[in-house]
Design an enzyme around this catalytic site. Structure first.
Site, PDB file in Angstrom:
ATOM      1  N   SER A 149       5.708  26.301 -30.498  1.00  0.00           N
ATOM      2  CA  SER A 149       4.050  26.501 -30.944  1.00  0.00           C
ATOM      3  C   SER A 149       3.887  27.950 -31.411  1.00  0.00           C
ATOM      4  O   SER A 149       4.511  28.848 -30.961  1.00  0.00           O
ATOM      5  CB  SER A 149       3.219  26.142 -29.770  1.00  0.00           C
ATOM      6  OG  SER A 149       2.004  26.475 -29.885  1.00  0.00           O
ATOM      7  N   TYR A 162       0.974  27.130 -20.670  1.00  0.00           N
ATOM      8  CA  TYR A 162       1.450  26.829 -21.948  1.00  0.00           C
ATOM      9  C   TYR A 162       2.226  27.693 -22.758  1.00  0.00           C
ATOM     10  O   TYR A 162       3.025  27.539 -23.371  1.00  0.00           O
ATOM     11  CB  TYR A 162       0.286  26.069 -22.756  1.00  0.00           C
ATOM     12  CG  TYR A 162       0.746  25.313 -24.114  1.00  0.00           C
ATOM     13  CD1 TYR A 162       1.512  24.241 -23.837  1.00  0.00           C
ATOM     14  CD2 TYR A 162       0.410  25.702 -25.333  1.00  0.00           C
ATOM     15  CE1 TYR A 162       1.990  23.565 -25.098  1.00  0.00           C
ATOM     16  CE2 TYR A 162       0.738  24.981 -26.506  1.00  0.00           C
ATOM     17  CZ  TYR A 162       1.307  24.021 -26.273  1.00  0.00           C
ATOM     18  OH  TYR A 162       1.921  23.331 -27.439  1.00  0.00           O
TER      19      TYR A 162
HETATM   20  N1  NAP Z   1      -0.777  19.290 -32.029  1.00  0.00           N
HETATM   21  C1  NAP Z   1      -0.581  20.509 -31.994  1.00  0.00           C
HETATM   22  O1  NAP Z   1      -1.443  21.006 -32.302  1.00  0.00           O
HETATM   23  C2  NAP Z   1       0.664  21.166 -31.772  1.00  0.00           C
HETATM   24  C3  NAP Z   1       0.771  22.575 -31.868  1.00  0.00           C
HETATM   25  C4  NAP Z   1       1.747  23.263 -31.421  1.00  0.00           C
HETATM   26  C5  NAP Z   1       2.805  22.586 -30.848  1.00  0.00           C
HETATM   27  N2  NAP Z   1       2.737  21.213 -30.760  1.00  0.00           N
HETATM   28  C6  NAP Z   1       3.962  20.829 -29.806  1.00  0.00           C
HETATM   29  O2  NAP Z   1       4.520  19.671 -30.612  1.00  0.00           O
HETATM   30  C7  NAP Z   1       5.299  18.748 -29.786  1.00  0.00           C
HETATM   31  C8  NAP Z   1       4.540  17.575 -30.028  1.00  0.00           C
HETATM   32  O3  NAP Z   1       3.397  17.228 -29.717  1.00  0.00           O
HETATM   33  P1  NAP Z   1       2.346  16.371 -30.719  1.00  0.00           P
HETATM   34  O4  NAP Z   1       1.075  17.273 -31.219  1.00  0.00           O
HETATM   35  O5  NAP Z   1       2.920  15.561 -31.627  1.00  0.00           O
HETATM   36  O6  NAP Z   1       1.623  15.608 -29.593  1.00  0.00           O
HETATM   37  P2  NAP Z   1       1.601  14.085 -28.950  1.00  0.00           P
HETATM   38  O7  NAP Z   1       0.989  13.320 -30.192  1.00  0.00           O
HETATM   39  O8  NAP Z   1       0.901  14.132 -27.657  1.00  0.00           O
HETATM   40  O9  NAP Z   1       3.114  13.555 -28.609  1.00  0.00           O
HETATM   41  C9  NAP Z   1       3.630  13.965 -27.508  1.00  0.00           C
HETATM   42  C10 NAP Z   1       4.952  12.983 -27.329  1.00  0.00           C
HETATM   43  O10 NAP Z   1       5.763  13.180 -26.274  1.00  0.00           O
HETATM   44  C11 NAP Z   1       5.949  11.928 -25.674  1.00  0.00           C
HETATM   45  N3  NAP Z   1       6.013  12.389 -24.303  1.00  0.00           N
HETATM   46  C12 NAP Z   1       5.285  12.803 -23.369  1.00  0.00           C
HETATM   47  N4  NAP Z   1       5.746  13.123 -22.149  1.00  0.00           N
HETATM   48  C13 NAP Z   1       7.148  12.544 -22.279  1.00  0.00           C
HETATM   49  C14 NAP Z   1       8.315  12.439 -21.447  1.00  0.00           C
HETATM   50  N5  NAP Z   1       8.061  12.910 -20.280  1.00  0.00           N
HETATM   51  N6  NAP Z   1       9.512  12.127 -21.824  1.00  0.00           N
HETATM   52  C15 NAP Z   1       9.578  11.804 -23.247  1.00  0.00           C
HETATM   53  N7  NAP Z   1       8.577  11.734 -23.992  1.00  0.00           N
HETATM   54  C16 NAP Z   1       7.324  12.025 -23.763  1.00  0.00           C
HETATM   55  C17 NAP Z   1       4.791  11.039 -25.861  1.00  0.00           C
HETATM   56  O11 NAP Z   1       5.002   9.731 -25.708  1.00  0.00           O
HETATM   57  P3  NAP Z   1       5.100   8.986 -24.345  1.00  0.00           P
HETATM   58  O12 NAP Z   1       3.542   9.226 -23.819  1.00  0.00           O
HETATM   59  O13 NAP Z   1       4.965   7.456 -24.820  1.00  0.00           O
HETATM   60  O14 NAP Z   1       6.267   9.382 -23.641  1.00  0.00           O
HETATM   61  C18 NAP Z   1       4.276  11.474 -27.154  1.00  0.00           C
HETATM   62  O15 NAP Z   1       5.215  10.543 -28.139  1.00  0.00           O
HETATM   63  C19 NAP Z   1       4.992  19.252 -28.369  1.00  0.00           C
HETATM   64  O16 NAP Z   1       6.067  20.192 -27.975  1.00  0.00           O
HETATM   65  C20 NAP Z   1       3.530  20.046 -28.633  1.00  0.00           C
HETATM   66  O17 NAP Z   1       3.732  21.295 -27.418  1.00  0.00           O
HETATM   67  C21 NAP Z   1       1.825  20.738 -31.004  1.00  0.00           C
END
Ligand code: NAP
Length: 254
Positions: A149, A162
């Site tokens: 991130s 975080y």
């Molecule tokens: N969105 C942003 O602004 C942003 C910015 C910077 C970095 N990121 C990073 O991008 C990555 C993806 O995030 P996202 O934004 O796409 O969020 P998201 O839509 O909440 O996706 C998170 C995913 O992780 C899965 N997950 C959660 N707990 C888990 C576990 N214990 N084991 C396996 N899978 C698990 C969830 O599915 P289930 O609940 O079905 O398991 C979901 O598919 C993260 O690492 C986040 O820190 C996001």
């Protein structure tokens, strides 16, 4: 879209929504067989059916990667069922923002368990398979992409733990890169800014009301924008290692 990942197999963690889902679709679009790992089985099955409907080869793995045995089993099942492993996108993560002094420590456990330990378990289990893919795979190169991130580059009040987890991802990525890159196992990190996904929905309401107001004023990235960056990394020729990509919305200042 070119089928430049034809004959390869990818594993995407956190594939149920957001960046993971978009990445799984993108890699399938490039011709990779894709294993989807996450916890909610109904959503995994729906995504698998959608990718299959578009002609992709896919495997849905119900897995909580914070459990070390489950994380290892997800990697092994990918190799057993799809035959090999060329690409891993270590994407599953959770962001539970809030000031440190009054934080529920359980939130810290959840972030460390998933963002750091889950990512390490998957990486460690995958490495022998990635080495093999780099030796004998159709592309003679393999990729591990860790999703960090902007918070992995710059600490800020209200994001301390975080930040700590994502700084850990960046540090681990660089150290591992130095250890294995000469064998054509490329280790990369992608650092998104604000992306419109489910991620922020897990933040406590009072924190959302205070700390996160500014972010809703800007046009956030789409998950597909980050999937594009990941697909760019893993489709480069074997001589090219894109070590790090930082992608912010153009209106995001910090
Ligand atoms: N969105 C942003 O602004 C942003 C910015 C910077 C970095 N990121 C990073 O991008 C990555 C993806 O995030 P996202 O934004 O796409 O969020 P998201 O839509 O909440 O996706 C998170 C995913 O992780 C899965 N997950 C959660 N707990 C888990 C576990 N214990 N084991 C396996 N899978 C698990 C969830 O599915 P289930 O609940 O079905 O398991 C979901 O598919 C993260 O690492 C986040 O820190 C996001």
């Amino acid at each position: 879209m070119t089928q430049d990942l034809e004959g390869t197999v990818a594993l995407v963690t956190g594939a149920n929504s957001g960046i993971g889902e978009a990445t799984a679709r993108a890699l399938a679009g490039h011709g990779a067989a894709v294993a989807l790992a996450a916890r909610r089985k109904d959503r995994l099955d729906a995504l698998a059916a959608a990718i299959e409907g578009e002609g992709g080869r896919v495997l849905a793995i119900e897995a909580d990667v914070t459990d070390r045995d489950v994380a290892i089993a997800a990697v092994e099942r990918t190799v057993d069922d799809l035959g090999r492993l060329d690409t891993v996108v270590n994407n599953a993560g959770v962001m539970l923002l809030g000031p440190i002094p009054d934080a529920p420590v359980e939130e810290w456990d959840r972030m460390v368990d998933l963002n750091v330990k889950g990512l390490l378990y998957v990486a460690h289990a995958a490495l022998p398979h990635l080495s093999r893919a780099a030796e004998d795979g159709p592309r003679r190169v393999a990729d591990l992409v860790n999703v960090s991130s902007v918070a992995g580059r710059r600490a800020a009040a209200g994001a301390g733990v975080y930040n700590a987890t994502k700084f850990a991802v960046d540090a681990f990525t660089e150290a591992l890169r130095q250890e294995v890159t000469a064998s054509h196992v490329r280790i990369s990190v992608v650092e998104p800014g604000a992306v419109a996904t489910e991620l922020a929905s897990h933040v406590r309401q009072e924190v959302r009301d205070t700390m996160m107001r500014g972010l809703s004023d800007i046009e956030r990235l789409e998950a597909e924008d980050i999937a594009d960056a990941i697909a760019y990394i893993v489709t480069r020729d074997r001589r090219v290692a894109v070590n790090e990509i930082l992608v912010r919305p153009s209106e995001q200042v910090r």
